[in-house]
Scaffold this motif. Structure first.
Motif, PDB file in Angstrom:
ATOM      1  N   GLU A  12       9.858  34.586  35.532  1.00 60.52           N
ATOM      2  CA  GLU A  12      10.377  33.898  36.705  1.00 60.52           C
ATOM      3  C   GLU A  12      11.348  35.270  36.824  1.00 60.52           C
ATOM      4  O   GLU A  12      11.950  36.325  35.939  1.00 60.52           O
ATOM      5  CB  GLU A  12      11.663  32.923  36.090  1.00 60.52           C
ATOM      6  N   ALA A  13      12.313  35.260  37.676  1.00 57.97           N
ATOM      7  CA  ALA A  13      12.910  36.237  38.446  1.00 57.97           C
ATOM      8  C   ALA A  13      14.196  35.593  38.879  1.00 57.97           C
ATOM      9  O   ALA A  13      14.057  34.170  39.287  1.00 57.97           O
ATOM     10  CB  ALA A  13      13.145  37.200  39.478  1.00 57.97           C
ATOM     11  N   ILE A  14      15.497  36.420  38.936  1.00 61.70           N
ATOM     12  CA  ILE A  14      16.675  35.673  39.416  1.00 61.70           C
ATOM     13  C   ILE A  14      17.360  36.487  40.325  1.00 61.70           C
ATOM     14  O   ILE A  14      17.468  37.951  39.737  1.00 61.70           O
ATOM     15  CB  ILE A  14      17.525  35.228  38.816  1.00 61.70           C
ATOM     16  N   ILE A  15      18.070  36.587  41.057  1.00 62.76           N
ATOM     17  CA  ILE A  15      19.320  37.572  42.210  1.00 62.76           C
ATOM     18  C   ILE A  15      19.777  36.806  42.651  1.00 62.76           C
ATOM     19  O   ILE A  15      20.057  35.605  42.932  1.00 62.76           O
ATOM     20  CB  ILE A  15      18.713  38.097  43.242  1.00 62.76           C
ATOM     21  N   SER A  16      21.230  37.197  42.492  1.00 61.26           N
ATOM     22  CA  SER A  16      22.237  36.471  42.641  1.00 61.26           C
ATOM     23  C   SER A  16      23.673  37.784  44.170  1.00 61.26           C
ATOM     24  O   SER A  16      22.995  38.677  44.566  1.00 61.26           O
ATOM     25  CB  SER A  16      23.696  36.211  41.850  1.00 61.26           C
ATOM     26  N   CYS A  17      24.249  36.381  44.715  1.00 65.77           N
ATOM     27  CA  CYS A  17      25.344  37.410  45.595  1.00 65.77           C
ATOM     28  C   CYS A  17      26.373  36.767  46.228  1.00 65.77           C
ATOM     29  O   CYS A  17      25.985  35.387  45.704  1.00 65.77           O
ATOM     30  CB  CYS A  17      24.138  37.504  47.482  1.00 65.77           C
ATOM     31  N   LYS A  18      27.422  37.302  46.513  1.00 64.66           N
ATOM     32  CA  LYS A  18      28.653  36.228  46.441  1.00 64.66           C
ATOM     33  C   LYS A  18      29.192  35.949  48.127  1.00 64.66           C
ATOM     34  O   LYS A  18      28.738  37.355  49.188  1.00 64.66           O
ATOM     35  CB  LYS A  18      29.582  36.965  45.923  1.00 64.66           C
ATOM     36  N   LEU A  19      29.250  34.794  48.448  1.00 66.50           N
ATOM     37  CA  LEU A  19      29.728  34.240  49.502  1.00 66.50           C
ATOM     38  C   LEU A  19      31.416  34.483  49.786  1.00 66.50           C
ATOM     39  O   LEU A  19      31.409  33.935  48.790  1.00 66.50           O
ATOM     40  CB  LEU A  19      28.334  33.037  50.534  1.00 66.50           C
ATOM     41  N   ASP A  20      32.019  34.895  51.005  1.00 66.45           N
ATOM     42  CA  ASP A  20      33.529  34.789  51.174  1.00 66.45           C
ATOM     43  C   ASP A  20      33.413  34.178  52.402  1.00 66.45           C
ATOM     44  O   ASP A  20      33.127  34.654  53.423  1.00 66.45           O
ATOM     45  CB  ASP A  20      33.944  36.198  50.871  1.00 66.45           C
ATOM     46  N   VAL A  21      33.986  32.817  52.266  1.00 67.50           N
ATOM     47  CA  VAL A  21      35.024  32.066  53.628  1.00 67.50           C
ATOM     48  C   VAL A  21      35.791  32.396  53.406  1.00 67.50           C
ATOM     49  O   VAL A  21      36.575  31.903  53.091  1.00 67.50           O
ATOM     50  CB  VAL A  21      33.752  30.313  53.259  1.00 67.50           C
ATOM     51  N   LYS A  22      36.440  33.138  54.891  1.00 70.88           N
ATOM     52  CA  LYS A  22      37.355  33.060  55.693  1.00 70.88           C
ATOM     53  C   LYS A  22      38.127  31.921  56.315  1.00 70.88           C
ATOM     54  O   LYS A  22      37.025  32.094  56.818  1.00 70.88           O
ATOM     55  CB  LYS A  22      37.562  34.510  56.086  1.00 70.88           C
ATOM     56  N   GLN A  23      39.647  32.647  56.522  1.00 68.12           N
ATOM     57  CA  GLN A  23      39.873  31.227  57.639  1.00 68.12           C
ATOM     58  C   GLN A  23      40.324  31.754  58.406  1.00 68.12           C
ATOM     59  O   GLN A  23      40.291  33.488  58.656  1.00 68.12           O
ATOM     60  CB  GLN A  23      41.438  30.690  57.538  1.00 68.12           C
ATOM     61  N   PRO A  24      40.391  31.250  60.434  1.00 66.72           N
ATOM     62  CA  PRO A  24      40.290  32.456  61.604  1.00 66.72           C
ATOM     63  C   PRO A  24      41.517  32.710  61.869  1.00 66.72           C
ATOM     64  O   PRO A  24      42.319  31.905  60.892  1.00 66.72           O
ATOM     65  CB  PRO A  24      39.796  31.031  62.409  1.00 66.72           C
ATOM     66  N   ALA A  25      41.835  33.933  62.727  1.00 70.77           N
ATOM     67  CA  ALA A  25      43.320  34.069  62.556  1.00 70.77           C
ATOM     68  C   ALA A  25      44.009  33.263  63.637  1.00 70.77           C
ATOM     69  O   ALA A  25      43.669  32.934  64.191  1.00 70.77           O
ATOM     70  CB  ALA A  25      43.124  35.678  63.021  1.00 70.77           C
ATOM     71  N   ILE A  26      45.224  32.959  63.456  1.00 70.94           N
ATOM     72  CA  ILE A  26      46.121  32.072  64.064  1.00 70.94           C
ATOM     73  C   ILE A  26      47.352  33.015  64.603  1.00 70.94           C
ATOM     74  O   ILE A  26      47.752  33.728  63.438  1.00 70.94           O
ATOM     75  CB  ILE A  26      46.415  30.755  63.612  1.00 70.94           C
TER      76      ILE A  26
END
Length: 506
Positions: free
Chosen positions: A486-500
């Protein structure tokens, strides 16, 4: 009153006579004062009974001079001041002597001279030149041109070969002859001896090659004065006029052969002579033709689909070197000849790729720079390619093992998105057998969560996150596994707030 003018007239008549006797004396100065105006009519009036000639005679001097005073005899008119004599025109002068006289050329009966015009010509100009000659040892100068020579060059013709001439040139104009300019030394009337020199063209400096039957026309230029004596020889002997024609001029010599033969080959020598000087040059003429065929050819060995041949060089090379051979084969069934080797340099060859069961004959042509021989040497024996049993064994191939543990060929990349905007994670994987794909969030298997859409086609794996919220950020991993690993890879997801936007800016 009427009697008074008469004596005055008589006195006036006698006075001029006395004055005439004293003619040799210098003329008197004119009277200081003119006669009164009142007396003039009395003096001018003639007396009664006098001839008109006397009145005329007395009036002539009065008209020429001022009137005399009362009681005085009229004085003789003063002589006019002599005018200075008109100077005679200046005598016309000849030019200075011509300059730079020298001999330009000469031959056995003429001499060509040139010179420059005089440095001083003057107002009278220059009408022309006179050329004079005399034999050395005499002073009997004679002009050789009947009319004045206008140019500064002249050819003295019709002279006797061997004479020594003194030559001079005189410039002529209205003032006469200028001083002569004379050559410093007498000139010998004889063509200038110029050492002979043969100018052999570059293409004749090594070897000139022509084919049998061709025309040979070689021009060899040369220099030398007087006209050089030209002679040709071949191997030390004179040329045969029936085979070779020689035509010579003052500038070149031509060797001409109408139809060349191989016997015309050899070394030709040209000799040029001028008054004891000579120059020689040699040129090599090679007449070539097609070669003869090889002396013999034979089949040395036959095996499988191959035949070994050997042959000997031709007896006649065509008067030049053999450059190669051409080998041909013919099947006994058809009799058609086909070329198998061209421009081959060796005296043996191996003919391959013959057809099983056929019988062959072979022939060989010779080649030189003219071309290929007209005939060929043919093998007396034949080569038969026998049929033999052949056992075919197919090659054994080792089956390739395509099994492979999973391996990601494209890794995941960190991403950033905004709340409410869908995003997608992509990667690619390979492996055999086909690996099983699992997506994880923060090391937790996502499974069948409807918020996520998982697709894997042809090794391209994607994870779509639909309208992510504040809590959908984190570390996402993709794991592939099969029976081999088996093999595994990862990444990071950053969710931002919309600008007001700020309320103040509204």
């Amino acid at each position: 009153m009427p009697s008074k003018p008469a004596p005055i007239k008589k006195a006036a008549k006698k006075e001029p006579e006395k004055k005439e006797e004293k003619a040799p004396e210098p003329a008197p100065e004119p009277a200081p004062e003119p006669a009164p105006v009142e007396e003039a009519p009395a003096e001018a009036a003639p007396a009664e009974g006098e001839a008109p000639a006397e009145a005329t005679e007395g009036a002539a001097p009065a008209a020429e001079s001022e009137a005399p005073a009362d009681g005085e005899a009229p004085a003789e008119a003063p002589a006019p001041e002599p005018k200075p004599p008109t100077p005679p025109p200046p005598p016309k002068e000849p030019t200075s002597a011509p300059v730079d006289l020298f001999v330009e050329d000469k031959n056995d009966n003429s001499v060509t001279i040139i010179w420059s015009q005089p440095e001083t010509i003057g107002d009278s100009g220059l009408d022309g030149y006179v050329i004079e000659v005399c034999k050395d040892g005499t002073e009997d100068w004679k002009a050789v041109n009947e009319d004045l020579q206008k140019s500064s060059r002249y050819v003295i013709k019709n002279q006797t070969t061997g004479d020594r001439l003194k030559i001079r040139v005189v410039a002529v104009n209205e003032g006469g002859r200028s001083p002569p300019v004379t050559l410093p030394e007498p000139v010998l009337v004889k063509e200038v001896a110029d050492r002979p020199k043969i100018r052999l063209p570059r293409f004749l400096r090594q070897r000139y090659v022509a084919q049998v039957g061709e025309k040979v026309n070689l021009t060899i230029p040369f220099t030398g004065k007087p006209k050089p004596e030209v002679s040709w020889t071949k191997k030390g002997a004179a040329l045969d006029p029936k085979r070779v024609n020689i035509r010579s001029t003052e500038r070149d010599s031509i060797l001409f052969i109408r139809s060349a033969e191989r016997d015309d080959s050899g070394v030709y020598e040209m000799c040029l002579k001028v008054e004891g000087f000579e120059d020689k040059v040699s040129l090599t003429l090679q007449i070539v033709e097609l070669p003869g065929p090889p002396a013999s050819v034979k089949i040395v060995d036959t095996w499988g689909f191959n035949v070994a041949l050997e042959w000997t060089a031709p007896k006649d090379s065509g008067n030049t070197e053999i450059t190669g051979y051409t080998i041909q084969k013919a099947d006994k069934k058809t009799g058609d000849w086909f070329t198998v080797l061209e421009h081959y340099h060796r005296l043996n060859a191996t003919i391959s790729d013959l057809i099983m069961g056929n019988t062959y004959k072979f022939r060989v042509f010779s080649e030189n720079k003219v071309g290929m021989s007209e005939s060929a040497a043919v093998t007396k024996e034949e080569a038969k390619i026998l049929k033999t049993g052949i056992d075919y064994k197919p090659p054994e191939y080792k089956e390739h093992d395509f099994n492979e543990a999973p391996k990601f060929t494209t890794s995941l990349s960190d991403r950033a998105t905004t709340v409410g905007y869908s995003t997608k994670l992509l990667c690619s994987v390979r492996g055999s057998p086909k690996p099983k794909i699992e997506w994880m969030k923060n090391q937790m298997i996502i499974g069948d969560d409807p918020k996520f859409r998982q697709i894997c086609v042809q090794g391209i794996c994607s994870l779509e996150i639909r309208k992510p919220g504040n809590f959908d950020g984190g570390v996402y991993s993709c794991r592939a596994k099969n029976d081999h690993g088996e093999a595994i890879i990862s990444c990071k997801l950053d969710v931002k707030q919309p600008a007001i936007p700020d309320a103040d800016k509204k």
